[in-house]
Design an enzyme around this catalytic site. Structure first.
Site, PDB file in Angstrom:
ATOM      1  CB  SER A 145      63.181  -4.973  25.618  1.00 35.81           C
ATOM      2  OG  SER A 145      63.348  -3.842  26.444  1.00 35.81           O
ATOM      3  CE1 TYR A 158      65.302  -7.842  30.136  1.00 35.08           C
ATOM      4  CE2 TYR A 158      65.202  -5.671  29.119  1.00 35.08           C
ATOM      5  CZ  TYR A 158      64.574  -6.838  29.506  1.00 35.08           C
ATOM      6  OH  TYR A 158      63.231  -7.006  29.260  1.00 35.08           O
TER       7      TYR A 158
END
Length: 254
Positions: A145, A158
């Site tokens: 990400s 996350y």
């Protein structure tokens, strides 16, 4: 030249592939010639995705298992072995997002995000890696990400997980590259997915993304397919331990 990207005769397992990024990547690998193993924890969603893929003429297997459960992962690979299915390509895509200020983040939710986004890549990657090392061949693609490198508010676990994905990718490379296994990661930018729906519908955030991204748009799941096919194919046989951002240029600017 096209033979460098030909995946005919290969089988690809994509976790979290009943929808979203995982589904787009799986179908992209199938379009390049691979048989695909669609995998999701929800058997009903999985069955629907498999039916759609078969309607397009792809060779499809289904495997519903919990990627955070060590025994379930081992059993899934044991079943592949029993069926004579060799996982030549693994895409560790399964993931979730839970947003909350860090000072209020419940420990149970923190662990759930870490387990689903990071521990699963270790568990599934370990089972695939054992077999790839023994065969002296294999491709693993971990989904990272933007938060593999940069943090944002309310997504601490996350970001921690995706940062871990970057170093897990490098660690797999350090141990398995000599056995002709290539392990790399893809770092998606802001992509139109169901998980990002609340952000897309937020006019202020939508405007920020488009202003912040040099391409001036959100990405689509299909935008990741070319990079995934490259990393799964012979074209990337000397590419290892890399995180490739597919982000419309957002990581290129200050």
């Amino acid at each position: 030249m096209t033979t460098m990207f030909d995946l005919s005769g290969k089988t690809a397992l994509v976790t979290g592939s009943a929808r979203g990024l995982g589904n787009a990547i799986a179908e992209g690998l199938a379009e390049a010639g691979a048989a695909i193993i669609l995998s999701d924890i929800n058997p009903n969603s999985l069955a629907d995705a498999a039916a759609r893929a078969r309607d397009k003429g792809y060779i499809v297997h289904e495997s519903a298992f919990d990627v955070t459960d060590e025994d379930a992962v081992a059993q899934a690979f044991a079943q592949f072995d029993k069926q004579g299915i060799s996982v030549d390509i693994l895409v560790n895509n399964a993931g979730i997002q839970i947003r909350s200020p860090l000072v209020d983040f419940p420990v149970a939710d923190f662990r759930k995000v870490i387990d689903t986004n990071l521990t699963s890549a270790f568990l599934v990657g370990r089972e695939a890696g054992r077999r790839m090392v023994a065969r002296r061949a294999g491709k693993i693609i971990n989904i990272g990400s933007l938060t593999s490198e940069q943090a944002r508010v309310t997504v601490a676990p996350y970001a921690a997980a995706k940062g871990g994905i970057r170093l897990l990718t490098k660690s797999m490379t350090a141990e398995w590259a000599e056995f002709n296994v290539q392990i790399n990661a893809i770092g998606p930018g802001y992509i139109v997915t169901e998980m990002n729906k609340p952000l897309i519908e937020n006019e202020e955030f939508d405007g920020w993304v488009k202003k912040r991204t040099p391409a001036r748009r959100w990405g689509n799941p299909a935008d990741l397919v070319g990079t995934a096919v490259f990393l799964a194919s012979p074209a990337s046989d000397f590419v290892n331990g890399q995180l490739i951002f597919v982000d419309g240029g957002i990581m290129a600017v200050y």
